[in-house]
Write a protein that holds these residues in place. Structure first.
Motif, short mmCIF file in Angstrom:
data_model
loop_
_atom_site.label_atom_id
_atom_site.label_comp_id
_atom_site.label_asym_id
_atom_site.label_seq_id
_atom_site.Cartn_x
_atom_site.Cartn_y
_atom_site.Cartn_z
N ALA A 1 0.84 -1.21 0.00
CA ALA A 1 0.00 0.00 0.00
C ALA A 1 0.87 1.25 0.00
N HIS A 2 0.41 2.24 -0.73
CA HIS A 2 1.08 3.54 -0.76
C HIS A 2 1.14 4.10 0.66
N GLY A 3 2.16 4.86 0.95
CA GLY A 3 2.34 5.45 2.27
C GLY A 3 1.14 6.23 2.76
N PHE A 4 0.43 6.92 1.86
CA PHE A 4 -0.77 7.66 2.25
C PHE A 4 -1.77 6.73 2.91
N TYR A 5 -2.03 5.60 2.27
CA TYR A 5 -3.01 4.66 2.80
C TYR A 5 -2.52 3.97 4.07
N ARG A 6 -1.22 3.70 4.14
CA ARG A 6 -0.67 3.15 5.39
C ARG A 6 -0.85 4.15 6.53
N ASP A 7 -0.59 5.43 6.25
CA ASP A 7 -0.75 6.45 7.29
C ASP A 7 -2.21 6.63 7.69
N VAL A 8 -3.11 6.64 6.73
CA VAL A 8 -4.54 6.75 7.05
C VAL A 8 -4.96 5.57 7.92
N ALA B 1 -3.07 3.75 9.89
CA ALA B 1 -2.45 3.86 11.22
C ALA B 1 -3.17 4.90 12.08
N GLN B 2 -3.63 5.97 11.45
CA GLN B 2 -4.25 7.06 12.20
C GLN B 2 -5.73 6.83 12.50
N THR B 3 -6.41 6.12 11.62
CA THR B 3 -7.87 6.01 11.76
C THR B 3 -8.37 4.57 11.81
N GLY B 4 -7.55 3.63 11.39
CA GLY B 4 -8.00 2.24 11.27
C GLY B 4 -8.71 1.96 9.96
N PHE B 5 -8.87 2.97 9.12
CA PHE B 5 -9.59 2.83 7.85
C PHE B 5 -8.68 2.25 6.77
N VAL B 6 -9.10 1.15 6.19
CA VAL B 6 -8.42 0.51 5.07
C VAL B 6 -9.49 0.27 4.00
N PRO B 7 -9.24 0.66 2.75
CA PRO B 7 -10.23 0.38 1.72
C PRO B 7 -10.57 -1.11 1.66
N ARG B 8 -11.86 -1.40 1.77
CA ARG B 8 -12.32 -2.78 1.67
C ARG B 8 -12.73 -3.14 0.25
N TRP B 9 -12.85 -2.11 -0.58
CA TRP B 9 -13.25 -2.31 -1.97
C TRP B 9 -12.91 -1.04 -2.72
#
Length: 173
Positions: free
Chosen positions: A119-126, A128-136
């Motif tokens: 995953a791109h660093g943006f998505y890893r950071d999001v 880590a900060q919010t627990g949100f990971v794209p599920r789809w």
């Protein structure tokens, strides 16, 4: 480790939402780079997209949202991804598909991983900060004018929904 703990304590103490990774840099579908820092002071709706998904028709809504609020400062950033095996083979095909079928003129990145170990660093950071990971595909992350993560939404929340437009309007004030 100490700096991470300091950040967590500061976050909890302040009651504020953690800052988004404004230092994120994406490869642009047009060549060059897209730097989130360049949008500092503007809200940015970041959306992972795919051209062969049941939610692909949301491109119309993303463009309508961009058209409605761009003059006020909103940026809608599409992140094409094949993490769910529903994207075309190349960025050039994605760009052509979006221009022909949806007349998109919003900024788009090159094909990007949004989940998993690549995953791109943006998505890893999001995450880590919010627990949100794209599920789809077509998951949305709204970044505020100060770089804070305002809200996240799943695929079923349409771009022009009241939930999204209300948060964008607040962020634009």
């Amino acid at each position: 480790m100490r700096s991470l703990m300091t950040l967590i304590v500061a976050f909890i103490w302040s009651g504020a939402v953690a800052a988004a990774p404004l230092d994120a840099v994406f490869a642009s579908i047009d060549g060059g780079e897209i730097r989130l820092r360049d949008y500092s002071g503007q809200p940015v709706l970041v959306v992972n997209t795919a051209s062969q998904c049941a939610f692909t028709r949301q491109y119309d809504g993303l463009q309508a949202l961009y058209d409605r609020y761009r003059d006020a400062g909103l940026v809608v950033l599409a992140i094409p991804s094949d993490d769910f095996n529903q994207e075309l083979d190349t960025a050039a095909e994605v760009k052509e598909f979006c221009e022909i079928n949806f007349n998109l003129d919003l900024p788009m990145t090159d094909m990007t991983h949004v989940r998993g170990p690549r995953a791109h660093g943006f998505y890893r950071d999001v995450a880590a900060q919010t627990g949100f990971v794209p599920r789809w595909n077509f998951n949305k992350v709204l970044i505020g004018t100060e770089g804070e993560i305002i809200q996240t939404w799943g695929s079923s929340v349409r771009p022009m929904s009241q939930a999204i437009t209300a948060e964008i309007e607040k962020a634009l004030k």
